[in-house]
Design a protein around this motif. Structure first.
Motif, PDB file in Angstrom:
ATOM      1  N   UNK A   1       0.833  -1.208   0.000  1.00  0.00           N
ATOM      2  CA  UNK A   1       0.000   0.000   0.000  1.00  0.00           C
ATOM      3  C   UNK A   1       0.866   1.256   0.000  1.00  0.00           C
ATOM      4  N   UNK A   2       1.911   1.278   0.825  1.00  0.00           N
ATOM      5  CA  UNK A   2       2.813   2.432   0.838  1.00  0.00           C
ATOM      6  C   UNK A   2       3.493   2.578  -0.521  1.00  0.00           C
ATOM      7  N   UNK A   3       3.880   1.451  -1.109  1.00  0.00           N
ATOM      8  CA  UNK A   3       4.454   1.503  -2.457  1.00  0.00           C
ATOM      9  C   UNK A   3       3.464   2.051  -3.467  1.00  0.00           C
ATOM     10  N   UNK A   4       2.194   1.713  -3.301  1.00  0.00           N
ATOM     11  CA  UNK A   4       1.167   2.255  -4.193  1.00  0.00           C
ATOM     12  C   UNK A   4       1.089   3.769  -4.083  1.00  0.00           C
ATOM     13  N   UNK A   5       1.207   4.287  -2.849  1.00  0.00           N
ATOM     14  CA  UNK A   5       1.189   5.741  -2.664  1.00  0.00           C
ATOM     15  C   UNK A   5       2.358   6.379  -3.406  1.00  0.00           C
TER      16      UNK A   5
ATOM     17  N   UNK B   1      -6.299   3.665 -10.270  1.00  0.00           N
ATOM     18  CA  UNK B   1      -5.177   3.861  -9.355  1.00  0.00           C
ATOM     19  C   UNK B   1      -5.005   5.323  -8.991  1.00  0.00           C
ATOM     20  N   UNK B   2      -5.193   6.217  -9.959  1.00  0.00           N
ATOM     21  CA  UNK B   2      -4.982   7.638  -9.715  1.00  0.00           C
ATOM     22  C   UNK B   2      -6.191   8.332  -9.102  1.00  0.00           C
ATOM     23  N   UNK B   3      -7.278   7.604  -8.888  1.00  0.00           N
ATOM     24  CA  UNK B   3      -8.476   8.227  -8.320  1.00  0.00           C
ATOM     25  C   UNK B   3      -8.933   7.469  -7.071  1.00  0.00           C
ATOM     26  N   UNK B   4      -9.737   6.443  -7.247  1.00  0.00           N
ATOM     27  CA  UNK B   4     -10.322   5.738  -6.104  1.00  0.00           C
ATOM     28  C   UNK B   4      -9.255   5.079  -5.238  1.00  0.00           C
ATOM     29  N   UNK B   5      -8.361   4.333  -5.880  1.00  0.00           N
ATOM     30  CA  UNK B   5      -7.326   3.636  -5.101  1.00  0.00           C
ATOM     31  C   UNK B   5      -6.389   4.624  -4.420  1.00  0.00           C
ATOM     32  N   UNK B   6      -6.145   5.780  -5.058  1.00  0.00           N
ATOM     33  CA  UNK B   6      -5.293   6.792  -4.428  1.00  0.00           C
ATOM     34  C   UNK B   6      -5.903   7.285  -3.120  1.00  0.00           C
TER      35      UNK B   6
ATOM     36  N   UNK C   1      -5.726   4.347  -0.475  1.00  0.00           N
ATOM     37  CA  UNK C   1      -4.369   4.108   0.014  1.00  0.00           C
ATOM     38  C   UNK C   1      -3.892   5.251   0.905  1.00  0.00           C
ATOM     39  N   UNK C   2      -4.165   6.490   0.495  1.00  0.00           N
ATOM     40  CA  UNK C   2      -3.761   7.633   1.326  1.00  0.00           C
ATOM     41  C   UNK C   2      -4.491   7.633   2.663  1.00  0.00           C
TER      42      UNK C   2
ATOM     43  N   UNK D   1      -7.236  -3.782   8.333  1.00  0.00           N
ATOM     44  CA  UNK D   1      -7.828  -3.045   7.224  1.00  0.00           C
ATOM     45  C   UNK D   1      -6.861  -2.860   6.066  1.00  0.00           C
ATOM     46  N   UNK D   2      -5.583  -2.581   6.368  1.00  0.00           N
ATOM     47  CA  UNK D   2      -4.584  -2.422   5.308  1.00  0.00           C
ATOM     48  C   UNK D   2      -4.355  -3.746   4.589  1.00  0.00           C
ATOM     49  N   UNK D   3      -4.407  -4.857   5.335  1.00  0.00           N
ATOM     50  CA  UNK D   3      -4.260  -6.170   4.706  1.00  0.00           C
ATOM     51  C   UNK D   3      -5.412  -6.448   3.752  1.00  0.00           C
ATOM     52  N   UNK D   4      -6.627  -6.093   4.187  1.00  0.00           N
ATOM     53  CA  UNK D   4      -7.783  -6.259   3.305  1.00  0.00           C
ATOM     54  C   UNK D   4      -7.628  -5.388   2.060  1.00  0.00           C
TER      55      UNK D   4
END
Length: 412
Positions: free
Chosen positions: A29-33, A110-115, A118-119, A177-180
């Protein structure tokens, strides 16, 4: 990865928190950010040239497939077809591929909902860590004000109580929650970025064509070596042997010692010629090139020191890439039967059936052949496997030994 996370979460909560899965998910998740931040910085300049936005998902998709391998290797394979040379040809191919549009859709998510998700997850974890560090801040005398309603934390004991009663449970829940989130995001990325069944079939077909090209190239190179040896070095040795023979006759009466030396040189040249011919036959026998597998196997049977019965009559010439491995399997089987099995009789049979060449070599020797104990049989199995064939060996103690090969074949 996702399946493993869900399975791990159903067990002991404490064991799950102490396992690798929450920390791998957190790293993902941090890598995704980080990826999202870099992607936004690269995305904004592309607004000046909108057509390039169609291809923005290609590098992000490649990076995400690699990151999926961090969670649970191996990494997801590339769904794209190899592009021809040239930038414009690459662009034209990528725009027409379904994988490019799936990558673009994933990039948009990735640049909208997932961003946002993750943030939010990273921010909540940061707040939990602040709660856990509250006793440290209070103990160091820092001006930290933490209050719930009218109640405020003023002592280290109160800070420890807050950290233990609120910080620890909140951190555990947040890690869950982060694992999910990490597992769900990985599953979503794999669903969009992994090759579809059609793309996997295309890659398999391309690998098969590539292997076929390698086999053809190998056969062509081997035949070139055989031809060069046959037409070059062998002819020179033949001429040398003839001239040494003439010189030996002329010197026999004039000088006995000179004639003797020339005779020895003549014998050495003859042995070298015999050795060279055997090596040429081992590379690719001329009879196999000229007359095909049936005649080449019959010649092997005639040169074998023990009786060999041959029942092989293919209808026409077989493809060279099939004739060669079939011939060398028969040759190696005959050699093993003579040298190691103490066989007294060998039978070679086979033919074509449903576009497949099946050959069986049976000897009445003592058996006990093990492919794992020597490189010869393993090498034959590898050679057969290159053309998508199979080699089976049955050799119980006391015999008989049966070698069977099955090769895909479309005869001419």
């Amino acid at each position: 990865m996702a399946t493993s996370v869900w399975r791990a979460m159903t067990g002991n909560p404490v064991r799950f928190v102490l396992s690798r899965w929450p920390w791998r998910s957190l790293a993902y998740v941090v890598g995704s950010v980080a990826v999202i931040s870099i992607a936004w910085l690269a995305f904004l300049p592309l607004l000046l040239f909108p057509p390039l936005l169609l291809l923005v998902g290609v590098p992000i998709g490649a990076l995400e497939r690699t990151r999926l391998g961090f969670l649970e290797p191996p990494a997801v394979p590339d769904p794209h077809a190899p592009a021809p040379p040239g930038a414009w040809a690459w662009v034209r191919l990528r725009v027409t591929e379904a994988a490019t549009w799936r990558e673009l859709g994933y990039c948009a998510c990735l640049l909208s909902v997932l961003a946002l998700l993750d943030l939010a997850a990273v921010l909540v974890l940061f707040l939990c860590l602040l709660l856990l560090a509250l006793p440290l801040w209070v103990g160091l005398g820092l001006n930290v004000h933490f209050a719930v309603g009218t109640w405020a934390v003023e002592t280290v004991g109160q800070a420890c109580a807050v950290a233990g009663l609120a910080g620890v449970p909140a951190t555990v829940v947040t890690l869950y929650g982060i694992s999910v989130l990490g597992g769900a995001q990985a599953a979503f990325a794999k669903w969009l970025l992994a090759p579809t069944g059609t793309e996997m079939n295309r890659q398999v077909e391309e690998l098969a064509r590539s292997r076929s090209r390698l086999v053809d190239s190998f056969e062509a190179e081997r035949r070139r070596i055989e031809r060069d040896l046959h037409d070059g070095a062998q002819q020179h040795l033949v001429l040398l042997t003839m001239k040494l023979g003439l010189a030996e006759r002329q010197l026999a009466d004039a000088d006995g010692r000179a004639g003797e030396l020339v005779g020895e040189a003549h014998e050495q040249a003859r042995l070298a010629l015999t050795t060279l011919r055997d090596q040429i036959r081992g590379i690719h026998p001329q009879i196999l090139t000229d007359f095909g597998l049936g005649e080449a196997v019959r010649e092997l049977a005639e040169r074998c020191p023990i009786p060999v019965e041959v029942d092989l009559d293919p209808p026409g010439r077989l493809p060279p890439e099939i004739e060669s491995p079939a011939y060398f399997v028969v040759s190696e089987a005959l050699t093993n039967a003579v040298r190691h099995a103490a066989a007294t009789r060998i039978r070679i049979s086979g033919g074509l059936a449903k576009q497949r060449l099946v050959l069986t070599i049976v000897d009445d020797g003592r058996g006990g052949a093990e492919p794992s104990r020597g490189t010869g049989l393993r090498g034959l199995a590898d050679r057969v496997a290159v053309v998508a064939g199979t080699l089976e060996i049955s050799s119980p103690r006391g015999g008989p030994t049966t070698v069977r090969i099955d090769l895909p074949c479309r005869y001419e």
